[in-house]
Write a protein that holds these residues in place. Structure first.
Motif, PDB file in Angstrom:
ATOM      1  N   GLU A 167       0.704  -1.251  -0.014  1.00 21.09           N
ATOM      2  CA  GLU A 167       0.000   0.101   0.167  1.00 21.09           C
ATOM      3  C   GLU A 167       0.798   1.328   0.152  1.00 21.09           C
ATOM      4  N   ASP A 168       2.189   1.343   0.782  1.00 24.14           N
ATOM      5  CA  ASP A 168       2.905   2.407   0.836  1.00 24.14           C
ATOM      6  C   ASP A 168       3.257   2.696  -0.420  1.00 24.14           C
ATOM      7  N   THR A 169       3.891   1.735  -1.198  1.00 20.45           N
ATOM      8  CA  THR A 169       4.319   1.951  -2.468  1.00 20.45           C
ATOM      9  C   THR A 169       3.360   2.633  -3.516  1.00 20.45           C
ATOM     10  N   PHE A 170       2.132   1.939  -3.383  1.00 17.30           N
ATOM     11  CA  PHE A 170       1.018   2.490  -4.209  1.00 17.30           C
ATOM     12  C   PHE A 170       0.973   4.095  -4.057  1.00 17.30           C
ATOM     13  N   TYR A 171       0.629   4.231  -2.685  1.00 22.19           N
ATOM     14  CA  TYR A 171       0.312   5.855  -2.373  1.00 22.19           C
ATOM     15  C   TYR A 171       1.680   6.537  -2.509  1.00 22.19           C
ATOM     16  N   LYS A 172       2.748   6.010  -2.544  1.00 19.63           N
ATOM     17  CA  LYS A 172       3.840   6.961  -2.909  1.00 19.63           C
ATOM     18  C   LYS A 172       4.581   7.147  -4.341  1.00 19.63           C
ATOM     19  N   LEU A 173       4.210   6.049  -5.179  1.00 21.80           N
ATOM     20  CA  LEU A 173       4.652   6.060  -6.560  1.00 21.80           C
ATOM     21  C   LEU A 173       3.643   6.182  -7.651  1.00 21.80           C
ATOM     22  N   ILE A 174       2.186   5.796  -7.539  1.00 18.46           N
ATOM     23  CA  ILE A 174       1.371   5.596  -8.429  1.00 18.46           C
ATOM     24  C   ILE A 174       0.070   6.570  -7.957  1.00 18.46           C
ATOM     25  N   TYR A 175      -0.453   6.510  -6.886  1.00 14.12           N
ATOM     26  CA  TYR A 175      -1.505   7.161  -6.660  1.00 14.12           C
ATOM     27  C   TYR A 175      -1.662   8.797  -6.794  1.00 14.12           C
ATOM     28  N   CYS A 176      -2.757   9.381  -7.401  1.00 18.39           N
ATOM     29  CA  CYS A 176      -2.757  10.655  -7.234  1.00 18.39           C
ATOM     30  C   CYS A 176      -4.254  10.839  -7.227  1.00 18.39           C
ATOM     31  N   VAL A 177      -4.879  12.144  -6.610  1.00 13.61           N
ATOM     32  CA  VAL A 177      -6.501  12.186  -6.501  1.00 13.61           C
ATOM     33  C   VAL A 177      -6.856  12.520  -8.014  1.00 13.61           C
ATOM     34  N   GLY A 178      -8.171  11.993  -8.307  1.00 13.02           N
ATOM     35  CA  GLY A 178      -8.683  11.922  -9.354  1.00 13.02           C
ATOM     36  C   GLY A 178      -8.165  11.161 -10.708  1.00 13.02           C
ATOM     37  N   GLY A 179      -7.481  10.062 -10.237  1.00  8.11           N
ATOM     38  CA  GLY A 179      -7.081   9.300 -11.134  1.00  8.11           C
ATOM     39  C   GLY A 179      -7.611   7.777 -10.735  1.00  8.11           C
ATOM     40  N   CYS A 180      -7.743   6.706 -11.756  1.00  8.36           N
ATOM     41  CA  CYS A 180      -8.287   5.334 -11.402  1.00  8.36           C
ATOM     42  C   CYS A 180      -7.218   4.370 -12.048  1.00  8.36           C
ATOM     43  N   PHE A 181      -6.508   3.605 -11.242  1.00 11.44           N
ATOM     44  CA  PHE A 181      -5.414   2.885 -11.662  1.00 11.44           C
ATOM     45  C   PHE A 181      -5.590   1.426 -11.248  1.00 11.44           C
ATOM     46  N   VAL A 182      -5.079   0.670 -12.215  1.00  6.48           N
ATOM     47  CA  VAL A 182      -4.723  -0.988 -12.221  1.00  6.48           C
ATOM     48  C   VAL A 182      -3.508  -1.365 -11.863  1.00  6.48           C
ATOM     49  N   PHE A 183      -3.428  -1.614 -10.385  1.00  9.18           N
ATOM     50  CA  PHE A 183      -2.179  -1.736  -9.751  1.00  9.18           C
ATOM     51  C   PHE A 183      -2.001  -3.191  -9.150  1.00  9.18           C
ATOM     52  N   THR A 271       6.246  -7.815 -14.982  1.00  9.56           N
ATOM     53  CA  THR A 271       7.605  -7.394 -14.727  1.00  9.56           C
ATOM     54  C   THR A 271       7.627  -5.868 -14.222  1.00  9.56           C
ATOM     55  N   ASP A 272       6.371  -5.405 -14.473  1.00 12.70           N
ATOM     56  CA  ASP A 272       6.650  -3.751 -13.745  1.00 12.70           C
ATOM     57  C   ASP A 272       6.813  -3.629 -12.129  1.00 12.70           C
ATOM     58  N   PRO A 273       6.301  -4.629 -11.431  1.00 13.73           N
ATOM     59  CA  PRO A 273       6.396  -4.629  -9.998  1.00 13.73           C
ATOM     60  C   PRO A 273       7.722  -4.681  -9.557  1.00 13.73           C
ATOM     61  N   PHE A 274       8.476  -5.804 -10.516  1.00 15.27           N
ATOM     62  CA  PHE A 274       9.946  -6.316 -10.295  1.00 15.27           C
ATOM     63  C   PHE A 274      10.832  -4.967 -10.539  1.00 15.27           C
ATOM     64  N   MET A 275      10.320  -4.016 -11.500  1.00 15.41           N
ATOM     65  CA  MET A 275      10.953  -3.185 -12.002  1.00 15.41           C
ATOM     66  C   MET A 275      11.029  -1.825 -11.328  1.00 15.41           C
ATOM     67  N   ASN A 276      10.180  -1.678 -10.016  1.00 17.27           N
ATOM     68  CA  ASN A 276       9.732  -0.681  -9.258  1.00 17.27           C
ATOM     69  C   ASN A 276       8.904   0.121 -10.268  1.00 17.27           C
ATOM     70  N   TYR A 277       8.103  -0.419 -10.919  1.00 18.47           N
ATOM     71  CA  TYR A 277       7.100   0.432 -11.671  1.00 18.47           C
ATOM     72  C   TYR A 277       7.637   1.685 -12.473  1.00 18.47           C
ATOM     73  N   THR A 278       8.501   1.164 -13.215  1.00 19.67           N
ATOM     74  CA  THR A 278       9.308   2.193 -14.090  1.00 19.67           C
ATOM     75  C   THR A 278       8.631   2.326 -15.524  1.00 19.67           C
ATOM     76  N   ILE A 279       7.920   1.264 -15.728  1.00 18.28           N
ATOM     77  CA  ILE A 279       7.023   1.446 -17.008  1.00 18.28           C
ATOM     78  C   ILE A 279       6.205   2.459 -17.302  1.00 18.28           C
ATOM     79  N   PRO A 280       6.271   3.472 -18.164  1.00 18.60           N
ATOM     80  CA  PRO A 280       5.551   4.634 -17.990  1.00 18.60           C
ATOM     81  C   PRO A 280       4.082   4.290 -18.292  1.00 18.60           C
ATOM     82  N   PRO A 281       3.033   4.933 -17.542  1.00 23.23           N
ATOM     83  CA  PRO A 281       1.550   4.707 -17.400  1.00 23.23           C
ATOM     84  C   PRO A 281       1.059   4.812 -19.012  1.00 23.23           C
TER      85      PRO A 281
END
Length: 334
Positions: A167-183, A271-281
């Motif tokens: 959860e910490d990784t999601f809110y730190k690297l991915i999440y922002c208000v007004g978005g909908c993400f498949v994590f 692969t993306d989780p093992f690459m620290n979510y570096t693949i561009p959204p």
């Protein structure tokens, strides 16, 4: 610009020019309309014409329904999210949308897996085909193809199993208000990809490989027949088997299209989780739409291979399906 101007941590709205946005909307609308119209035609054709009421076609009907729902209920909202880079429909509906997206995508490959089993018995064990693959068996296949993906998709999202422990990784690297993400975290990314794509895909490739080998062997046996007394029998035998091989070839093409369309997305999911979510959204979003194209291409495959589908399409477009007793019209099922 921000998706939510008055809220800190808001997602950044896409900065594309008006012309780029309009082009994207036009392209995605065309994909949506082709998906909805094409699969609706398959649904009407199989449901309306009584001569198409076969176990295989019931599976095709169910799969077309999956693709139709994907085009009608999922893709329009994905279109707005992709173009605007914002989600305007609320957090709860985001979960619903994500769950249904996962459910329908998984249901497609479950249907294809069962269709491959159906074709295996039709080509490799034709004498016992009707006994093994009857309406009751197909009903169970369809039930499993809907219920298990629904439990998987909604359970994964609403119980947040897709981000368990990260959860910490999601809110730190991915999440922002007004978005909908498949994590997906590392575990859920591997498990969901194996369940929804890799294992069923591998099984289907093996099954169709065996079908191809046996169908080729059958064709060689028919050609090798030299006894005049056997020729008439073999000719009838050949007609039956040529239909089955044609159906296997058609559905094999559908499987191939599915694997090609969805492989990039599921590869990145793993692969993306093992690459620290570096693949561009943006790239992941593009691969999602490439996967959606599978639902668009399926009716085109039927139109290319089957005369009955082309004739049914013509009748639907001309409004002849409303004529009395047309459901018994000959559709040339060769």
């Amino acid at each position: 610009m921000l998706c939510c101007e008055s809220i800190n941590g808001s997602c950044i709205k896409s900065s594309w020019s008006i012309s780029v946005r309009i082009s994207m909307y036009i392209f995605m609308l065309c994909v949506i309309l082709l998906t909805v119209a094409g699969n609706l035609t398959v649904i009407i054709s199989v449901a309306h014409f009584k001569q198409l009421h076969t176990p295989t076609n019931f599976l095709i009907l169910s799969m077309a329904t999956v693709d139709f729902l994907l085009g009608f209920f999922v893709m329009p909202y994905s279109m707005v999210r992709s173009v605007e880079n914002c989600w305007y429909f609320g957090d709860f509906f985001c979960k619903i949308h994500t769950s249904v997206d996962i459910m329908l995508s998984t249901a497609s490959i479950f249907h294809l897996s069962f269709i491959s089993i159906d074709r295996y018995y039709a080509v490799c064990d034709p004498l016992r085909y009707k006994a093994k693959i009857n309406t009751c068996v197909v009903s169970v296949m369809i039930f499993i193809s809907w219920i298990f993906p629904a439990m998987f998709g909604f359970g994964l999202v609403f119980f947040q199993l897709n981000m368990l422990g990260t959860e910490d990784t999601f809110y730190k690297l991915i999440y922002c208000v007004g978005g909908c993400f498949v994590f997906f975290n590392e575990t859920s990314g591997v498990v969901s990809s194996m369940v929804s794509f890799y294992i069923p895909g591998f099984i289907m490739l093996c099954v169709y490989g065996k079908i191809y080998i046996i169908a080729k062997r059958q064709a060689s046996s028919i050609k090798a027949a030299v006894n005049q007394m056997q020729i008439r029998f073999e000719a009838q035998h050949h007609i039956s088997h040529s239909r089955e091989r044609k159906a296997a070839k058609t559905l094999g093409t559908v499987v191939g299209v599915f694997l090609i369309c969805w492989f990039p997305f599921f590869f990145c999911t793993v692969t993306d989780p093992f690459m620290n979510y570096t693949i561009p959204p943006l790239l992941i979003d593009a691969m999602v739409w490439f996967g959606y194209l599978n639902s668009t291409f399926n009716p085109m495959v039927y139109a290319y291979f089957y005369l009955w589908f082309r004739r049914a399409l013509k009748m639907i477009l001309l409004g002849k399906v409303f004529q009395q007793d047309l459901s018994r019209t000959q559709l040339f099922l060769e």
